[in-house]
Motif scaffolding. Sequence first.
Motif, mmCIF file in Angstrom:
data_model
loop_
_atom_site.group_PDB
_atom_site.id
_atom_site.type_symbol
_atom_site.label_atom_id
_atom_site.label_comp_id
_atom_site.label_asym_id
_atom_site.label_seq_id
_atom_site.Cartn_x
_atom_site.Cartn_y
_atom_site.Cartn_z
ATOM 1 N N GLU A 3 -7.683 7.793 8.258
ATOM 2 C CA GLU A 3 -8.264 6.494 7.936
ATOM 3 C C GLU A 3 -7.920 5.479 9.029
ATOM 4 O O GLU A 3 -6.759 5.327 9.409
ATOM 5 N N LEU A 4 -8.944 4.812 9.540
ATOM 6 C CA LEU A 4 -8.760 3.671 10.428
ATOM 7 C C LEU A 4 -8.982 2.418 9.600
ATOM 8 O O LEU A 4 -10.055 2.229 9.011
ATOM 9 N N ASP A 5 -7.975 1.573 9.542
ATOM 10 C CA ASP A 5 -8.011 0.386 8.692
ATOM 11 C C ASP A 5 -8.082 -0.867 9.556
ATOM 12 O O ASP A 5 -7.081 -1.343 10.074
ATOM 13 N N HIS A 6 -9.303 -1.382 9.754
ATOM 14 C CA HIS A 6 -9.538 -2.607 10.531
ATOM 15 C C HIS A 6 -8.837 -2.540 11.896
ATOM 16 O O HIS A 6 -8.082 -3.432 12.284
ATOM 17 N N ARG A 23 -13.162 6.334 7.257
ATOM 18 C CA ARG A 23 -12.398 7.323 6.488
ATOM 19 C C ARG A 23 -13.019 8.686 6.749
ATOM 20 O O ARG A 23 -14.176 8.931 6.404
ATOM 21 N N LEU A 24 -12.252 9.585 7.369
ATOM 22 C CA LEU A 24 -12.723 10.920 7.726
ATOM 23 C C LEU A 24 -11.979 11.937 6.883
ATOM 24 O O LEU A 24 -10.746 12.018 6.926
ATOM 25 N N ASN A 30 -17.546 14.993 12.117
ATOM 26 C CA ASN A 30 -17.897 13.593 12.345
ATOM 27 C C ASN A 30 -18.281 13.392 13.807
ATOM 28 O O ASN A 30 -17.555 13.810 14.713
ATOM 29 N N VAL A 31 -19.424 12.766 14.032
ATOM 30 C CA VAL A 31 -19.926 12.528 15.379
ATOM 31 C C VAL A 31 -19.778 11.047 15.715
ATOM 32 O O VAL A 31 -20.127 10.179 14.895
ATOM 33 N N VAL A 60 -2.827 8.873 8.039
ATOM 34 C CA VAL A 60 -3.144 10.282 7.839
ATOM 35 C C VAL A 60 -2.644 10.672 6.451
ATOM 36 O O VAL A 60 -1.442 10.561 6.170
ATOM 37 N N ASP A 61 -3.579 11.073 5.592
ATOM 38 C CA ASP A 61 -3.246 11.424 4.206
ATOM 39 C C ASP A 61 -2.443 10.314 3.524
ATOM 40 O O ASP A 61 -1.473 10.567 2.799
ATOM 41 N N GLY A 62 -2.833 9.068 3.812
ATOM 42 C CA GLY A 62 -2.197 7.921 3.185
ATOM 43 C C GLY A 62 -0.926 7.443 3.854
ATOM 44 O O GLY A 62 -0.381 6.395 3.486
ATOM 45 N N ARG A 63 -0.441 8.177 4.866
ATOM 46 C CA ARG A 63 0.800 7.799 5.555
ATOM 47 C C ARG A 63 0.472 7.042 6.832
ATOM 48 O O ARG A 63 -0.341 7.487 7.639
#
Length: 360
Positions: A3-6, A23-24, A30-31, A60-63
Amino acid sequence: MLELDHVSKTAGATEHISDVSLRLLSGSLNVLLGPTLSGKTTLMRLMAGLDQPSRGRVLVDGRDVTGVAVQKRNVAMVYQQFINYPAMTVYDNIASPLKVAGVDAATIKREVGRAAELLQLTPYLDRTPLNLSGGQQQRTAIARAMVKKAGLVLLDEPLANLDYKLREELRAELPRIFSESGAIFVYATTEPSEALLLGGSTATLSQGRVTQFGPTVEVFRNPVDLVTAMTFADPPLNIIRLEKKGGAFILDEGVKLPEPMGVPSFPDGTYTVGFQPHHLSLQRKSPDSVPVTALVTITEISGSESYVHLSFAGANWIMLTHGIHVFTPDERIEVFIDPQHLMVFEADGRAMRATTAEAA
């Protein structure tokens, strides 16, 4: 899940990535699609931990792993320009991540052999990279990423330097190869056709911003704005500024182009209308197709297809049509536009309505 958050990345006064949230999911393809300098490589480096964001978080996985170095992440990355260890054989190059991980010799032999066979490298395992062609060196780098079985696999235009036949074979094989491990697979490309061939989900990038993210075919057929539509068009999207009056757009010489059917009407005014080059045709493809007369500027023949460059009402268009068609410059020809394939955009570039018709 990644996840990239802002996330943003700046260097001095220049912002290379601007407020990206993605969110991948594990096992997903994903392209990243965008022109050169749109931010694809920078975004991949942030995902990998090679660079740190100026703002935002990487999870990564919430961490939260924003400050975690790439060496401490389970990441594999392949660049357009192949990177191998010049003093090692092809076998040892491919095996290197397994040796670092302490994998036993029998498993290393099996995994290297499998990757080498798939990438047509078996005859070259005893050679060093300097004794390989450029394509063979790139395949070695891809094989090394394969055997690592990383949780995140980043491929930055990895097939650009390969010959056409091998490139097409690997385009079909790579998603299957990496998805079997449940890895997150991220593939950067400048080519819309490559994104469509790979499938999965696509994030379109422009000037460091993700303009849209979703299933690849959905983004292609229903872009949310003009920038996304232009990013996902090769040859370039045909566009023209038109006045809408009543139920039609007014074209040159009084020709009227109906609104796409099946959607509510929108107010009269000036809009940008766009359509793909393969939705301009030499024959009427539907009863609603509208004929217009355009001026030929140049014709390009590519295999069994023709790219016909046209001028109409101050706009430059390209028609992509099957077969070999030869027209002389300044020749006037009749072409057909199907209103069901129109994309209509407001003055600020937002889509009024993207076509839901099946792409031909």
